[in-house]
Scaffold this motif. Structure first.
Motif, PDB file in Angstrom:
ATOM      1  N   ASP A  21       0.844  -1.188   0.000  1.00  8.35           N
ATOM      2  CA  ASP A  21       0.000   0.000   0.000  1.00  8.35           C
ATOM      3  C   ASP A  21       0.885   1.245   0.000  1.00  8.35           C
ATOM      4  N   GLY A  22       0.404   2.277  -0.647  1.00  2.00           N
ATOM      5  CA  GLY A  22       1.118   3.545  -0.594  1.00  2.00           C
ATOM      6  C   GLY A  22       2.346   3.630  -1.472  1.00  2.00           C
ATOM      7  N   GLN A  23       2.512   2.676  -2.412  1.00  2.00           N
ATOM      8  CA  GLN A  23       3.692   2.719  -3.267  1.00  2.00           C
ATOM      9  C   GLN A  23       3.653   3.933  -4.196  1.00  2.00           C
ATOM     10  N   VAL A  24       4.819   4.547  -4.356  1.00  2.00           N
ATOM     11  CA  VAL A  24       4.989   5.634  -5.327  1.00  2.00           C
ATOM     12  C   VAL A  24       6.250   5.331  -6.136  1.00  2.00           C
ATOM     13  N   PRO A  25       6.319   5.798  -7.386  1.00  2.00           N
ATOM     14  CA  PRO A  25       7.452   5.428  -8.235  1.00  2.00           C
ATOM     15  C   PRO A  25       8.680   6.304  -8.029  1.00  2.00           C
ATOM     16  N   ALA A  26       9.104   6.462  -6.784  1.00  2.00           N
ATOM     17  CA  ALA A  26      10.269   7.300  -6.502  1.00  2.00           C
ATOM     18  C   ALA A  26      11.532   6.718  -7.125  1.00  2.00           C
ATOM     19  N   PHE A  27      11.652   5.392  -7.112  1.00  2.00           N
ATOM     20  CA  PHE A  27      12.844   4.782  -7.708  1.00  2.00           C
ATOM     21  C   PHE A  27      12.917   5.113  -9.191  1.00  2.00           C
ATOM     22  N   MET A  28      11.783   5.091  -9.868  1.00  2.00           N
ATOM     23  CA  MET A  28      11.769   5.419 -11.285  1.00  2.00           C
ATOM     24  C   MET A  28      11.998   6.915 -11.511  1.00  2.00           C
ATOM     25  N   ALA A  29      11.550   7.758 -10.574  1.00  2.00           N
ATOM     26  CA  ALA A  29      11.833   9.184 -10.690  1.00  2.00           C
ATOM     27  C   ALA A  29      13.328   9.451 -10.609  1.00  2.00           C
ATOM     28  N   VAL A  30      14.046   8.600  -9.876  1.00  2.00           N
ATOM     29  CA  VAL A  30      15.500   8.735  -9.756  1.00  2.00           C
ATOM     30  C   VAL A  30      16.220   8.028 -10.900  1.00  2.00           C
ATOM     31  N   TYR A  31      15.757   6.821 -11.263  1.00  2.00           N
ATOM     32  CA  TYR A  31      16.516   5.952 -12.169  1.00  2.00           C
ATOM     33  C   TYR A  31      15.862   5.761 -13.537  1.00  2.00           C
ATOM     34  N   GLY A  32      14.813   6.533 -13.856  1.00  2.00           N
ATOM     35  CA  GLY A  32      14.188   6.390 -15.163  1.00  2.00           C
ATOM     36  C   GLY A  32      15.191   6.509 -16.290  1.00  2.00           C
ATOM     37  N   SER A  33      15.174   5.553 -17.209  1.00  2.00           N
ATOM     38  CA  SER A  33      16.061   5.380 -18.365  1.00  2.00           C
ATOM     39  C   SER A  33      17.445   4.875 -17.992  1.00  2.00           C
ATOM     40  N   ALA A  34      17.797   4.829 -16.707  1.00  2.00           N
ATOM     41  CA  ALA A  34      19.116   4.340 -16.301  1.00  2.00           C
ATOM     42  C   ALA A  34      19.152   2.824 -16.195  1.00  2.00           C
ATOM     43  N   ILE A  35      18.020   2.206 -15.875  1.00  2.00           N
ATOM     44  CA  ILE A  35      17.943   0.752 -15.758  1.00  2.00           C
ATOM     45  C   ILE A  35      16.491   0.356 -15.985  1.00  2.00           C
ATOM     46  N   GLN A  36      16.280  -0.776 -16.639  1.00  2.00           N
ATOM     47  CA  GLN A  36      14.922  -1.249 -16.912  1.00  2.00           C
ATOM     48  C   GLN A  36      14.403  -2.067 -15.731  1.00  2.00           C
ATOM     49  N   MET A  37      13.144  -1.839 -15.381  1.00  2.00           N
ATOM     50  CA  MET A  37      12.509  -2.536 -14.273  1.00  2.00           C
ATOM     51  C   MET A  37      11.462  -3.490 -14.833  1.00  2.00           C
TER      52      MET A  37
END
Length: 706
Positions: free
Chosen positions: A509-525
């Motif tokens: 619950d409460g997940q937000v895409p902070a990791f993608m905000a930091v690492y978007g385009s740097a690594i595929q999830m």
């Protein structure tokens, strides 16, 4: 005789962030930390000490606790041009001298801290250092707390209820080094972080104290050479307290800006994103996974790919003759037809990635016998203080019914680096696989190894990640062109050496895409855990919808899902829309997800993570991704519910860096362009989404889209 007067408190200002440091008779305390522009005091009446130390006697193992607030014979605060230098000496353990330098960053509204412990005592060791630590008082009834579990998580009202989360970074429940508390209504908050470019081991925790109406944020560092008398400690990087004028997304932007400047593990990015990752991997829209030999998996994986009608990744488990979670690391020989199965799948447009484990050696690695563990592996296994190997169990059984016992191998040792490298290169060179999944490297906390023969500092430090960096770099230098590597979960400091992270722990619950905000385009999830249960259809839609708006590659799902018509149709819709938008996700960067205005219902389903695991999200999930070099972006909207939803979308292109007076908007779905319209760069528009439907708005300056 009268007591000597205490020195005057020191007031530090960094923009609107103000701290007051106050000397006491035998220490220094932080009396205030406030946002002067918002009139907000962050600290409670009884603040935490600025730091805490644990010392251990090298022979008797006696432990002593010290903190900044008391117990010192001599303290000093010396103002400097950019901040202050603080000093603590003559504690109950002689020879301990703590120095802290704080710098005020006026432009950022930040205080930046560095700490060093000089230990001149021949009998005592610096064992652990807790710094920074801060308790934040309740900021308001709608205040929120962000912490870095999995993709990032936001919890509300923590000041009123019991909550505790802790993890030894780097690990999947503590994937990054920043946290935050904020109240958007008051437009104030505090970003609390370690900007450590070496990713050294540290316990990161957030905990509430509802009786005091506080939430505490702490970073607890196991020292390098812990247990060795006379060891010093130097904080790796710097601690940061910074004013936050926003929410989790703004906190992620602060961390990303630092990381791209200084993080040793952040990959190089070009106009097309991560250019050392093969193009096929950057574009891939969906993954399937299943177990077995060629006869068990090939036909149904091909059927899945034919149904999706896009390139597909296949994560192959059970390709080796040894049982799963048993007899590691002896993966060869392979099962019958494995090489032929790889070629057949590749000819059908499917990319093949077999599983191996990158941490463990079975202590009975020849069936029920000790084949090579004692003779070969034991010297390179991680050891506790008593010299015994760290042991882990995962529920698998030996042939005699006894549990399989694994030793955790030390990544700093040449033996383990060579063994994992040899397995990967054999899979690449002999079997021509497209990628190798190396389990657990980015999924498990460091082991504080005390084996001095390994050549690394004992216990803490950053030798753990450096050992894996060396291993992975040696593989990347020798693997074929067009090949790639992935690992389990998303501990950040391996991102430079992996092309993908498996997101199966993103289940809260409460997940937000902070990791993608930091690492978007740097690594595929990629890789949510799609499981069963009575609500599995809704759970699938929630996960797939969240994957799409977060920017993940979809799936990691059993290929037999195509035999479930409703779930298959929804998944295919998400996959094909992602395929259309793929360049945004590999060459772009994440923008703030759009907020919908109106009465947005929520949905709730059992995600079956561990037994019953209920998760609630909005019925409509949203995302935004931008191609900065082309001044255009895409907004995604997914209705995962069984009913239509209408809402107002407020769009302001300036918030996404879109420079134009008017914009051209193309509304698209998985196959077609549904409509186009021209609007001012800031506009409001009603959006109605049918049930189980996704749509995207591609937005660019009017001249670009005309």
């Amino acid at each position: 005789m009268q007591d000597q007067a205490l020195p005057t408190p020191l007031i530090l200002t960094a923009g609107a962030l103000t701290a007051i440091l106050e000397p006491t008779r035998d220490g220094i305390r932080l009396r205030s930390l406030s946002d002067t522009s918002a009139g907000c005091e962050f600290l409670p009446a009884s603040p935490l000490p600025l730091f805490a130390l644990k010392l251990r006697h090298s022979e008797t193992k006696e432990e002593v606790q010290l903190d900044a607030g008391s117990g010192w014979g001599q303290v000093a605060i010396a103002p400097t041009a950019g901040g202050a230098e603080l000093s603590w000496q003559e504690a109950t353990v002689a020879g301990i001298h703590v120095r802290v330098r704080v710098t005020a960053d006026h432009d950022a509204g930040a205080l930046r801290w560095r700490l060093r412990v000089d230990n001149a005592n021949p009998a005592w060791s610096v064992w652990r250092v807790v710094f920074p630590q801060v308790a934040v008082t309740e900021l308001g009834p709608d205040a929120e707390v962000f912490f870095p579990r999995a993709p990032g998580e936001v919890q509300k009202a923590l000041w009123q209820r019991e909550f505790h989360h802790q993890g030894l970074y780097p690990e999947p429940w503590t994937t990054m080094q920043f946290m935050a508390a904020y109240d958007q209504g008051r437009k104030t908050g505090l970003y609390v972080a370690m900007h450590d470019p070496n990713a050294s081991a540290k316990d990161i925790s957030v905990a509430s104290r509802p009786e005091e109406r506080t939430v505490t944020f702490t970073f607890d560092h196991p020292a390098a050479d812990m247990g060795s008398a006379g060891n010093d400690f130097t904080l790796s990087g710097e601690a940061v307290w910074q004013l936050l004028r926003g929410d989790w997304f703004d906190a992620a932007r602060i961390y990303r800006a630092w990381l791209r400047r200084e993080g040793r593990w952040f990959p190089e990015l070009g106009r097309e994103g991560r250019e050392d990752t093969p193009q096929w991997m950057r574009e891939l829209p969906v993954w399937t996974t299943c177990w077995g030999d060629r006869a068990a998996v090939v036909s149904k994986v091909k059927a899945f790919a034919e149904f999706m009608d896009v390139p597909v990744g296949f994560h192959w488990y059970g390709w080796h003759q040894i049982p799963f979670d048993n007899d590691y690391p002896h993966y060869f020989p392979v099962t019958e037809g494995f090489a032929e199965g790889v070629r057949e799948l590749q000819q059908a447009g499917i990319y093949v990635m077999p599983y191996i484990n990158g941490r463990l050696w079975d202590m009975h690695d020849g069936g029920v016998e000790d084949y090579q563990f004692t003779s070969v592996a034991l010297p390179a296994a991680t050891k506790d203080e008593a010299g015994q190997p760290y042991e882990e169990r995962y529920g698998s059984k030996e042939a005699d019914g006894s549990p399989v016992r694994f030793a955790v191998m030390c990544p700093a040792t040449e033996l383990w680096q060579e063994r994992v490298r040899a397995i990967c290169l054999r899979l690449f060179d002999e079997y021509r696989v497209d990628g190798v999944y190396i389990d657990q490297i980015s999924a498990m906390s460091p082991k504080l190894c005390f084996d001095a023969t390994h050549g690394h500092p004992l216990g803490g430090g950053y030798w753990w990640v450096e050992g894996y960096w060396a291993m992975l770099q040696s593989i990347r230098e020798r693997m074929p062109e067009g090949a790639m590597l992935t690992s389990e979960c998303n501990s950040e400091p391996f991102a430079r050496w992996f092309d993908g992270y498996l997101t199966w722990t993103w289940q809260h619950d409460g997940q937000v895409p902070a990791f993608m905000a930091v690492y978007g385009s740097a690594i595929q999830m990629f890789g949510r855990a799609y499981r069963g249960g009575e609500t599995q259809g809704l759970a699938l839609r929630m996960k797939a919808g969240q994957q799409l708006v977060f920017g993940e590659q979809l799936g990691w799902i059993d290929p037999d899902v195509i035999n479930e018509p409703e779930s298959a149709a929804f998944l295919r819709q998400m996959v094909r829309l992602r395929w259309r938008l793929r360049r945004y996700f590999y060459a772009g960067e994440m923008c703030r997800p759009p907020r919908l205005e109106g009465d947005i219902p929520t949905v709730r389903a059992d995600w079956q993570w561990k037994d019953a695991w209920w998760v609630t999200t909005d019925a409509v999930l949203t995302g935004a991704w931008r191609l900065p070099a082309e001044n255009r972006l895409v907004l995604t909207f997914v209705n995962v519910s069984d009913a239509p939803v209408s809402a107002a979308v407020h769009f302001d292109g300036r918030q996404h860096g879109l420079d134009a007076e008017e914009v051209h908007v193309t509304v698209i779905d998985q196959e077609d362009t549904r409509e186009t319209f021209v609007a001012p760069n800031a506009f409001d528009r009603e959006l109605t989404l049918p049930p189980r439907t996704a749509v995207a708005w591609e937005v660019c300056p009017r001249d670009y889209g005309a």
